[in-house]
Scaffold this motif. Structure first.
Motif, PDB file in Angstrom:
ATOM      1  N   GLY A  92     -15.852 -11.034  18.063  1.00 34.55           N
ATOM      2  CA  GLY A  92     -17.297 -11.586  18.755  1.00 34.55           C
ATOM      3  C   GLY A  92     -17.345 -11.453  20.237  1.00 34.55           C
ATOM      4  N   GLY A  93     -16.976 -10.430  20.851  1.00 35.46           N
ATOM      5  CA  GLY A  93     -17.135 -10.074  22.425  1.00 35.46           C
ATOM      6  C   GLY A  93     -17.767 -11.427  23.097  1.00 35.46           C
ATOM      7  N   GLY A  94     -16.897 -12.612  23.294  1.00 34.84           N
ATOM      8  CA  GLY A  94     -17.358 -13.488  23.619  1.00 34.84           C
ATOM      9  C   GLY A  94     -17.338 -13.433  25.023  1.00 34.84           C
TER      10      GLY A  94
ATOM     11  N   SER B  16     -25.844  -3.718  29.544  1.00 35.73           N
ATOM     12  CA  SER B  16     -24.621  -4.556  29.078  1.00 35.73           C
ATOM     13  C   SER B  16     -23.416  -3.382  28.088  1.00 35.73           C
ATOM     14  N   SER B  17     -23.452  -1.865  28.072  1.00 31.89           N
ATOM     15  CA  SER B  17     -22.682  -1.657  27.062  1.00 31.89           C
ATOM     16  C   SER B  17     -21.459  -1.707  26.564  1.00 31.89           C
ATOM     17  N   PRO B  18     -20.559  -2.000  27.478  1.00 37.28           N
ATOM     18  CA  PRO B  18     -19.325  -2.536  27.304  1.00 37.28           C
ATOM     19  C   PRO B  18     -19.149  -3.556  26.669  1.00 37.28           C
TER      20      PRO B  18
ATOM     21  N   ARG C  67     -20.563  -5.629  20.543  1.00 34.68           N
ATOM     22  CA  ARG C  67     -21.555  -6.603  20.038  1.00 34.68           C
ATOM     23  C   ARG C  67     -23.361  -6.096  19.712  1.00 34.68           C
ATOM     24  N   TYR C  68     -23.493  -5.731  20.906  1.00 36.26           N
ATOM     25  CA  TYR C  68     -24.838  -5.183  21.616  1.00 36.26           C
ATOM     26  C   TYR C  68     -25.021  -3.949  20.790  1.00 36.26           C
ATOM     27  N   TYR C  69     -23.578  -3.316  20.332  1.00 34.08           N
ATOM     28  CA  TYR C  69     -24.172  -1.937  19.756  1.00 34.08           C
ATOM     29  C   TYR C  69     -23.335  -1.042  18.938  1.00 34.08           C
TER      30      TYR C  69
END
Length: 310
Positions: free
Chosen positions: A116-118, A172-174, A177-179
């Motif tokens: 989830g990359g919370g 926010s590339s780290p 979940r966005y990419y």
């Protein structure tokens, strides 16, 4: 938006072949292939409709989110969330992306990985692709290219290099979940190359679709075990219940039509910010963003969430 780069890469590999084969069917059999072209065009229109509309109406394909191209900031209404950082390390965004991609964040900031990359902790903002599986797929792509430096492998390498450069520089590339398309394309390219090229490589007997499927199934099983099945278990939880549980209604009452609202929201609640959008408060129309200081809010009306969700 995740479909846009995926479809673009697929077209790079199959668009020309689709056109040639359709034309061949038409000229050899006389069958009309315009229906196929129409369906493909319709599908592409649906997939690319939003970025094309945003580009023509707002001059920004990902509007309302801010994006910079060659140092030029395109039209936008919303700022991206604060960039993830490792305390005590002022690292460039591409370096942080690599740390996140291979899950090499130093302890105690990274004690595991999160699909989830919370944002509950610093470590939760990094990782999520399963670093070992990323390394395996990168090595597999390089190995396939070394064993058979054909047109397909060249295109695959070029596509992944270009995508990597672009994604590493994106906001926010780290937060992987966005990419997600990056990992989806990498795995898909490897499967494509294995199924179409491996049989022509005599010395690579291990490289076949069966073994690739077994490895992927093993990785998936391990992910399910490590996460205790939290991402595959069904939860019967209505949106109405979710909304009531995670929204501060006292804060909502302070928002007026036409406001530009900057909400100071606890870091662990930032992924709930969208619930305060005017989409859920019709007929009101207003803009929101998150910020912790007056500088972050840049003149917008500041409100603070006081209700603690769970």
């Amino acid at each position: 938006m995740q479909f846009v780069p995926i479809v673009f890469v697929v077209l790079c590999f199959t668009g020309y072949q689709l056109w040639i084969k359709s034309a061949k069917v038409y000229f050899e059999s006389g069958r009309n292939s315009w229906l196929l072209f129409f369906l493909v065009a319709l599908a592409l229109l649906v997939i690319f409709a939003t970025p094309i509309k945003n580009l023509f109406l707002h001059g920004n394909p990902v509007y309302p989110v801010v994006v910079k191209i060659a140092g030029i900031e395109l039209n936008h209404r919303e700022l991206p969330p604060l960039e993830p950082r490792i305390p005590g390390n002022d690292l460039a965004r591409p370096i942080l992306w690599l740390y996140s991609l291979f899950e090499t964040i130093p302890k105690p900031y990274f004690n595991g990985w999160s699909i989830g990359g919370g944002q509950e902790t610093v470590g939760d903002q990094f990782g999520g692709y399963f670093g070992a599986y990323v390394i395996l797929n990168v090595l597999l792509l390089l190995g396939l290219s070394y064993l058979n430096w054909a047109k397909e492998t060249k295109l695959a390498i070029i596509a992944m290099v270009l995508m990597s450069v672009v994604v590493a520089l994106m906001p926010s590339s780290p937060r992987l979940r966005y990419y997600m398309f990056w990992m989806i394309v990498l795995v898909s390219l490897n499967f494509y190359l294995i199924c179409n090229l491996a049989f022509s490589v005599a010395q690579a007997r291990f490289l076949n679709s069966r073994n690739a499927g077994l490895i992927s199934a093993s990785v998936l099983s391990w992910v399910i075990i490590v996460t205790q099945g939290v991402y595959v278990r069904p939860y019967f939880y209505s949106f109405e219940e979710y909304y009531k549980k995670h929204v501060d209604f006292v804060l909502l009452k302070q928002i007026q039509d036409g406001d530009k609202v900057c909400i100071k929201i606890p870091r662990e609640h930032e992924h709930w910010l969208f619930l305060y959008s005017s989409v859920f408060q019709r007929p009101l129309q207003y803009a929101i963003k998150s910020g912790a200081t007056a500088e972050d809010c840049n003149g917008w009306k500041m409100l603070e969430e006081v209700k603690v969700g769970s």
